[in-house]
Design a protein around this motif. Structure first.
Motif, PDB file in Angstrom:
ATOM      1  N   SER B  91       6.330   8.194  -0.045  1.00  0.00           N
ATOM      2  CA  SER B  91       6.094   9.476   0.885  1.00  0.00           C
ATOM      3  C   SER B  91       5.588  10.551  -0.163  1.00  0.00           C
ATOM      4  O   SER B  91       5.649  10.440  -1.278  1.00  0.00           O
ATOM      5  N   GLU B  92       4.963  11.580   0.508  1.00  0.00           N
ATOM      6  CA  GLU B  92       4.139  12.623  -0.318  1.00  0.00           C
ATOM      7  C   GLU B  92       4.708  13.741   0.579  1.00  0.00           C
ATOM      8  O   GLU B  92       5.009  13.977   1.682  1.00  0.00           O
ATOM      9  N   GLU B  93       4.724  15.121  -0.288  1.00  0.00           N
ATOM     10  CA  GLU B  93       5.315  16.202   0.199  1.00  0.00           C
ATOM     11  C   GLU B  93       4.131  17.271   0.947  1.00  0.00           C
ATOM     12  O   GLU B  93       4.279  17.967   1.998  1.00  0.00           O
ATOM     13  N   THR B  94       3.014  17.145  -0.027  1.00  0.00           N
ATOM     14  CA  THR B  94       1.824  18.072   0.502  1.00  0.00           C
ATOM     15  C   THR B  94       0.742  17.309   0.523  1.00  0.00           C
ATOM     16  O   THR B  94       0.009  16.841  -0.301  1.00  0.00           O
ATOM     17  N   PRO B  95       0.182  17.148   1.725  1.00  0.00           N
ATOM     18  CA  PRO B  95       0.858  17.078   3.133  1.00  0.00           C
ATOM     19  C   PRO B  95       2.016  16.045   3.156  1.00  0.00           C
ATOM     20  O   PRO B  95       1.794  15.142   2.626  1.00  0.00           O
ATOM     21  N   PRO B  96       2.866  16.524   4.212  1.00  0.00           N
ATOM     22  CA  PRO B  96       4.106  15.480   4.547  1.00  0.00           C
ATOM     23  C   PRO B  96       3.311  14.395   5.175  1.00  0.00           C
ATOM     24  O   PRO B  96       2.827  14.361   6.089  1.00  0.00           O
ATOM     25  N   ARG B  97       3.665  13.010   4.266  1.00  0.00           N
ATOM     26  CA  ARG B  97       3.043  12.148   5.008  1.00  0.00           C
ATOM     27  C   ARG B  97       3.617  10.587   4.411  1.00  0.00           C
ATOM     28  O   ARG B  97       4.416  10.855   3.404  1.00  0.00           O
ATOM     29  N   LEU B  98       3.577   9.579   4.972  1.00  0.00           N
ATOM     30  CA  LEU B  98       4.317   8.422   4.721  1.00  0.00           C
ATOM     31  C   LEU B  98       3.208   7.234   4.578  1.00  0.00           C
ATOM     32  O   LEU B  98       2.695   6.999   5.491  1.00  0.00           O
ATOM     33  N   THR B  99       3.234   6.475   3.510  1.00  0.00           N
ATOM     34  CA  THR B  99       2.167   5.482   3.106  1.00  0.00           C
ATOM     35  C   THR B  99       3.011   4.300   3.366  1.00  0.00           C
ATOM     36  O   THR B  99       3.706   4.070   2.316  1.00  0.00           O
ATOM     37  N   MET B 100       2.461   3.247   3.863  1.00  0.00           N
ATOM     38  CA  MET B 100       3.042   1.782   4.028  1.00  0.00           C
ATOM     39  C   MET B 100       1.876   1.041   3.436  1.00  0.00           C
ATOM     40  O   MET B 100       1.140   0.770   4.274  1.00  0.00           O
ATOM     41  N   VAL B 101       2.393   0.124   2.604  1.00  0.00           N
ATOM     42  CA  VAL B 101       1.305  -0.602   2.079  1.00  0.00           C
ATOM     43  C   VAL B 101       1.923  -2.204   2.145  1.00  0.00           C
ATOM     44  O   VAL B 101       2.849  -2.400   1.666  1.00  0.00           O
ATOM     45  N   GLY B 102       1.349  -2.994   3.076  1.00  0.00           N
ATOM     46  CA  GLY B 102       1.998  -4.207   3.286  1.00  0.00           C
ATOM     47  C   GLY B 102       0.982  -5.473   2.820  1.00  0.00           C
ATOM     48  O   GLY B 102      -0.150  -5.193   2.794  1.00  0.00           O
ATOM     49  N   THR B 103       1.747  -6.221   2.089  1.00  0.00           N
ATOM     50  CA  THR B 103       0.831  -7.764   1.746  1.00  0.00           C
ATOM     51  C   THR B 103       1.335  -8.676   2.575  1.00  0.00           C
ATOM     52  O   THR B 103       2.614  -8.929   2.831  1.00  0.00           O
ATOM     53  N   VAL B 104       0.148  -9.625   3.179  1.00  0.00           N
ATOM     54  CA  VAL B 104       0.904 -10.654   3.925  1.00  0.00           C
ATOM     55  C   VAL B 104       0.323 -11.964   3.258  1.00  0.00           C
ATOM     56  O   VAL B 104      -0.858 -11.900   2.870  1.00  0.00           O
ATOM     57  N   ALA B 105       1.390 -12.809   3.134  1.00  0.00           N
ATOM     58  CA  ALA B 105       0.877 -14.015   2.219  1.00  0.00           C
ATOM     59  C   ALA B 105       1.405 -15.292   3.101  1.00  0.00           C
ATOM     60  O   ALA B 105       2.309 -14.956   4.004  1.00  0.00           O
ATOM     61  N   THR B 106       0.814 -16.581   2.573  1.00  0.00           N
ATOM     62  CA  THR B 106       1.619 -17.494   3.349  1.00  0.00           C
ATOM     63  C   THR B 106       3.128 -17.819   2.874  1.00  0.00           C
ATOM     64  O   THR B 106       3.401 -17.294   1.612  1.00  0.00           O
ATOM     65  N   PRO B 107       3.859 -18.813   3.348  1.00  0.00           N
ATOM     66  CA  PRO B 107       5.256 -18.895   2.673  1.00  0.00           C
ATOM     67  C   PRO B 107       4.772 -19.613   1.238  1.00  0.00           C
ATOM     68  O   PRO B 107       5.941 -19.374   0.412  1.00  0.00           O
ATOM     69  N   GLN B 108       3.739 -20.298   0.978  1.00  0.00           N
ATOM     70  CA  GLN B 108       3.660 -20.654  -0.382  1.00  0.00           C
ATOM     71  C   GLN B 108       2.970 -19.717  -1.232  1.00  0.00           C
ATOM     72  O   GLN B 108       2.732 -19.877  -2.635  1.00  0.00           O
ATOM     73  N   GLY B 109       3.025 -18.358  -0.712  1.00  0.00           N
ATOM     74  CA  GLY B 109       2.423 -17.376  -1.739  1.00  0.00           C
ATOM     75  C   GLY B 109       0.956 -17.126  -1.735  1.00  0.00           C
ATOM     76  O   GLY B 109       0.590 -16.154  -2.350  1.00  0.00           O
ATOM     77  N   GLU B 110       0.375 -17.691  -1.003  1.00  0.00           N
ATOM     78  CA  GLU B 110      -1.455 -17.468  -0.888  1.00  0.00           C
ATOM     79  C   GLU B 110      -1.397 -16.224  -0.301  1.00  0.00           C
ATOM     80  O   GLU B 110      -1.100 -16.166   0.972  1.00  0.00           O
TER      81      GLU B 110
END
Lengths: 134, 131
Positions: B91-110
């Motif tokens: 999260s950031e205060e100025t301006p107030p924000r929430l950033t979500m970074v997602g990584t998607v991988a196979t169950p084998q880690g690819e």
């Protein structure tokens, strides 16, 4: 063989909507985004909107079929959008695209969605690459 | 300016439900021939993940407004397959924000995809009961 892509090429414009309340309810149900701002006129009115805004993701996702219809031989490697201003329920939406960069290995397209307002509702981008040889 | 240390969530084992992928494609103008690029947006709304956002917003008395979204793919998602989603939330205060970074991988880690969601945090006043 497809025509070469050049900087400045415009994608065929796609016109979608207008989306009615049942359409927004269906999107909310399938996406899990149940934010009442998109579904409740009173909530939208409380922040000065004449109608609930269409989910930004519903509109951003609609660029994918437009890109596939334009060049189905390319793979969409990325798509992104900034939700600049709300596009409201009942508005017809125009999706447009223009090639900003084109190399042998990568095409970069500027995407813009317009509702009834003059200013864009979404400004986005997509990167496309040649598909696997068949 | 960052206000809190990033929060790591997951990995969550999630499946591309074929019927839901087809319905999502239908509602966004697609033909359902492939999993929509935006399908992971559904995962971000999963209660196990979104409850963290909801709780944070409740603490701060703000409402999340979707500011931007991106999806970047190494490999397409396949209907019926399961993937691991890991999310880093900051999260950031100025301006107030929430950033979500997602990584998607196979169950084998690819690695398959990277998704970024930015939510603007707006004071609840004026938003009625929105959440």
């Amino acid at each position: 063989m497809s025509d070469p892509i050049k900087v400045g090429d415009k994608l065929p414009e796609s016109v979608i909507g207008p989306f009615d309340a049942p359409s927004l309810e269906r999107y909310a149900e399938v996406s899990g985004d149940a934010n009442p701002l998109h579904l409740d006129d009173a909530v939208a009115a409380a922040i000065g909107l004449a109608a609930p805004p269409v989910h930004g993701m519903k509109l951003l996702a609609a660029f994918e079929p437009m890109l596939r219809a334009w060049r189905g031989d390319l793979v969409i490697a990325s798509i992104a959008g900034k939700f600049v201003q709300p596009i409201l329920r009942g508005e017809t939406v125009r999706l447009s695209g223009r090639v900003l960069r084109a190399t042998e290995n990568e095409i970069f397209v500027r995407l813009v969605a317009y509702g009834a307002a003059r200013a864009p509702g979404i400004v986005g981008e997509a990167t496309l690459r040649p598909g696997p040889a068949t | 300016m960052p206000s809190d240390p990033p929060l790591a969530l997951g990995p969550f084992r999630l499946r591309v439900d074929p019927a839901r992928a087809a319905a999502y494609a239908r509602e966004t103008g697609g033909d359902g021939a492939s999993v929509p690029l935006a399908y992971p947006a559904i995962w971000l709304a999963e209660p196990s993940l979104f409850s963290v956002v909801r709780d944070l917003c409740a603490q701060r008395d703000v409402v999340p407004v979707h500011e931007s979204q991106s999806f970047s793919y190494d490999a397409p998602l396949v209907a019926g397959e399961s993937y691991d989603l890991s999310v880093t939330m900051s999260s950031e205060e100025t301006p107030p924000r929430l950033t979500m970074v997602g990584t998607v991988a196979t169950p084998q880690g690819e690695p398959c995809a990277r998704i970024e969601t930015i939510l603007r945090l707006v004071p609840r006043a004026g938003f009625g009961s929105a959440s």
